[in-house]
Motif scaffolding. Sequence first.
Motif, PDB file in Angstrom:
ATOM      1  N   UNK A   1       0.555  -1.115  -0.232  1.00  0.00           N
ATOM      2  CA  UNK A   1      -0.258   0.409   0.296  1.00  0.00           C
ATOM      3  C   UNK A   1       0.656   1.292  -0.246  1.00  0.00           C
TER       4      UNK A   1
ATOM      5  N   UNK B   1       4.052   1.473  -0.676  1.00  0.00           N
ATOM      6  CA  UNK B   1       4.726   1.781  -1.864  1.00  0.00           C
ATOM      7  C   UNK B   1       4.521   1.544  -3.192  1.00  0.00           C
TER       8      UNK B   1
ATOM      9  N   UNK C   1       3.107  -0.730  -9.477  1.00  0.00           N
ATOM     10  CA  UNK C   1       3.904   0.363  -9.793  1.00  0.00           C
ATOM     11  C   UNK C   1       3.049   0.585 -10.526  1.00  0.00           C
TER      12      UNK C   1
ATOM     13  N   UNK D   1       0.420   2.967 -12.130  1.00  0.00           N
ATOM     14  CA  UNK D   1      -0.556   4.261 -12.366  1.00  0.00           C
ATOM     15  C   UNK D   1      -0.679   4.524 -13.634  1.00  0.00           C
TER      16      UNK D   1
ATOM     17  N   UNK E   1      -5.326   1.348  -4.025  1.00  0.00           N
ATOM     18  CA  UNK E   1      -4.012   1.453  -2.937  1.00  0.00           C
ATOM     19  C   UNK E   1      -3.231   0.636  -3.367  1.00  0.00           C
TER      20      UNK E   1
ATOM     21  N   UNK F   1      -0.734   0.843  -6.294  1.00  0.00           N
ATOM     22  CA  UNK F   1      -0.304   2.193  -5.829  1.00  0.00           C
ATOM     23  C   UNK F   1      -1.647   3.678  -6.489  1.00  0.00           C
ATOM     24  N   UNK F   2      -2.777   3.530  -6.506  1.00  0.00           N
ATOM     25  CA  UNK F   2      -3.566   4.329  -6.757  1.00  0.00           C
ATOM     26  C   UNK F   2      -3.855   5.269  -5.726  1.00  0.00           C
ATOM     27  N   UNK F   3      -2.852   5.802  -5.496  1.00  0.00           N
ATOM     28  CA  UNK F   3      -3.269   7.012  -4.818  1.00  0.00           C
ATOM     29  C   UNK F   3      -2.009   8.082  -4.300  1.00  0.00           C
TER      30      UNK F   3
ATOM     31  N   UNK G   1       0.052  10.219  -0.905  1.00  0.00           N
ATOM     32  CA  UNK G   1       0.536  10.161   0.698  1.00  0.00           C
ATOM     33  C   UNK G   1       0.904  11.824   1.460  1.00  0.00           C
TER      34      UNK G   1
ATOM     35  N   UNK H   1       0.961  10.335   8.836  1.00  0.00           N
ATOM     36  CA  UNK H   1       1.180  10.302   7.728  1.00  0.00           C
ATOM     37  C   UNK H   1      -0.318   9.646   7.464  1.00  0.00           C
TER      38      UNK H   1
ATOM     39  N   UNK I   1      -2.509   8.475   4.175  1.00  0.00           N
ATOM     40  CA  UNK I   1      -2.396   8.145   3.091  1.00  0.00           C
ATOM     41  C   UNK I   1      -4.148   7.661   2.233  1.00  0.00           C
TER      42      UNK I   1
ATOM     43  N   UNK J   1      -7.508   5.545  -3.809  1.00  0.00           N
ATOM     44  CA  UNK J   1      -9.086   5.997  -5.215  1.00  0.00           C
ATOM     45  C   UNK J   1     -10.206   5.434  -4.498  1.00  0.00           C
TER      46      UNK J   1
ATOM     47  N   UNK K   1      -6.003   7.008   5.286  1.00  0.00           N
ATOM     48  CA  UNK K   1      -5.695   5.704   6.466  1.00  0.00           C
ATOM     49  C   UNK K   1      -5.056   7.390   7.574  1.00  0.00           C
TER      50      UNK K   1
ATOM     51  N   UNK L   1      -1.683   7.005   9.567  1.00  0.00           N
ATOM     52  CA  UNK L   1      -1.070   6.509  11.532  1.00  0.00           C
ATOM     53  C   UNK L   1      -0.308   7.711  11.688  1.00  0.00           C
TER      54      UNK L   1
ATOM     55  N   UNK M   1       1.871   6.918  -4.766  1.00  0.00           N
ATOM     56  CA  UNK M   1       2.054   6.106  -3.552  1.00  0.00           C
ATOM     57  C   UNK M   1       2.424   5.001  -4.837  1.00  0.00           C
ATOM     58  N   UNK M   2       3.276   5.117  -6.010  1.00  0.00           N
ATOM     59  CA  UNK M   2       4.417   4.325  -7.180  1.00  0.00           C
ATOM     60  C   UNK M   2       5.938   4.882  -6.226  1.00  0.00           C
ATOM     61  N   UNK M   3       5.924   4.180  -5.424  1.00  0.00           N
ATOM     62  CA  UNK M   3       7.761   4.450  -4.318  1.00  0.00           C
ATOM     63  C   UNK M   3       8.565   3.042  -4.755  1.00  0.00           C
TER      64      UNK M   3
END
Lengths: 285, 285
Positions: free
Chosen positions: A28, A30, A152, A154, B27, B31-33, B35, B89, B91, B94, B113, B115, B151-153
């Motif tokens: 979630x 990364x 990943x 998107x 997510x 990674x559809x979101x 943060x 944090x 998050x 979608x 979310x 945290x 969120x694509x990290x």
Amino acid sequence: VNAPHALPERSWVDGREAGEISALDRGLHYGDGLFETMACVGGGVRFLGEHLQRLASGCERLGIPAPDAALLRREIAVATAGAPQAVLKLILTRGAARARGYAATGEEQPTRVLLRYPGPLSVADAPEGVRVRIARLRLAENPALAGIKHLNRLEQVLARFEWTDPAIAEALMFSVSGALVSGTMSNVFLVRQGKLLTPRLDRCGVAGVMRAVVAALASQAGIDFEKRVLGAEDLREAQELFLTNALTGIRPIRDLAGRALGVGPLTQRLQHALAPLLARAAEAP
Amino acid sequence: VNAPHALPERSWVDGREAGEISALDRGLHYGDGLFETMACVGGGVRFLGEHLQRLASGCERLGIPAPDAALLRREIAVATAGAPQAVLKLILTRGAARARGYAATGEEQPTRVLLRYPGPLSVADAPEGVRVRIARLRLAENPALAGIKHLNRLEQVLARFEWTDPAIAEALMFSVSGALVSGTMSNVFLVRQGKLLTPRLDRCGVAGVMRAVVAALASQAGIDFEKRVLGAEDLREAQELFLTNALTGIRPIRDLAGRALGVGPLTQRLQHALAPLLARAAEAP
């Protein structure tokens, strides 16, 4: 088109029937993980060995400890039991974070999510071919991630948002440098001057299981075949075009952004070669 | 270095105290979101307005319905209550998928979310500067995603895995085309020939809240400042170098891959200008 597969009928997390994961999961936070989407037929999983092999290869690329294959097979057997036709999605992440930030502590336990969506499969839903558009969004290029079926996604999400017409099955995507790469959820093959070609995936894209199956079939059949850097001209000059995907097999493109194409001889030959592999009993987990 | 923030002490999902999200969340799948990572001080959140503004801008870029800002502020107020120093944090995804595949049905409800990690914050933990390396992994370039804190990290995860020495605080990253972009979790500024420079982020990178704050301070102070395409030569020729991040403020680089650097006059001037903004009461949610 995807209506039969709207929502999963059952789901498992780390082998237990469950529908939630930790909000700390690095999948979630990364997209730090991988996935496989598999066709289940008659209690077996089509090309299961190939899917598990690609998953293991993705784990190695990302440095995720690969789960024991026997454990995965047992969990998949439970998930597919009693489902004559289904789609099984497996998500494997690096696990719940043990600390804030990108670094891993090494104590993470990978998370396994299994989602079983009801069939029927759509392998045979378009023998005459599908309509395809060209995506406006271009794919970034990163050799470090190229070929991996990671989380990943998107770019694929945004490309899929470019159209809503249900008559359009897929969009072909180019990279930022102008290379033809794939569809949003499929690989692409074309025939040009009698030669079967598919894009190299060393800068972006996902190395699909069905792409590898079709490449092997072409090789066995003695078809002149090459993985190559392809561009817009190759697409324009193609006499045949088709998509591959583990669920849908070979889907000819009959209309590319308004240009009509027939189902050509090489495509038909490969469809015939693939048919017995799709019809044979799927591998028992 | 990040030990104080190992695990969250409390967490909320969609406003309820909870530690899990749906395994169908987009997510997780894509990674559809987005943060935000925010510094909480004395019950307030530093630069809260800027964080919420960037979140809204990310929602617009990705086509995620932006949650009501008043609702977010109420939930953040609950999350920060009774925490004199913490990292929060947020998050926003979608939401849980309503169908299999990249397309959205439009009926998804975004997931929130929150945290809360225990403090203390590390703003003042390295006034004399930090050691930084150069990442081997290069960032892909995609204008469609550039600047967004999405969120694509995976690239940042893999770059962070390149070192384990706790004495190294960060790695500077270049893009595949050779442009200097940022750290894995910070933006970078440099001083060359008396001019303050930071990389343009129109092809990749995250447009940080602290980057915008420092850029505004530079402008107010009449400092010659430009966002520009920067390369390896700019880095080599830089007289001053510093990192910015919402939690850590301005961190001078005192050692870049073995090259010693002092805390220069322009960096000190900006640190002094930033100090009252960091010391003032954080914005109540």
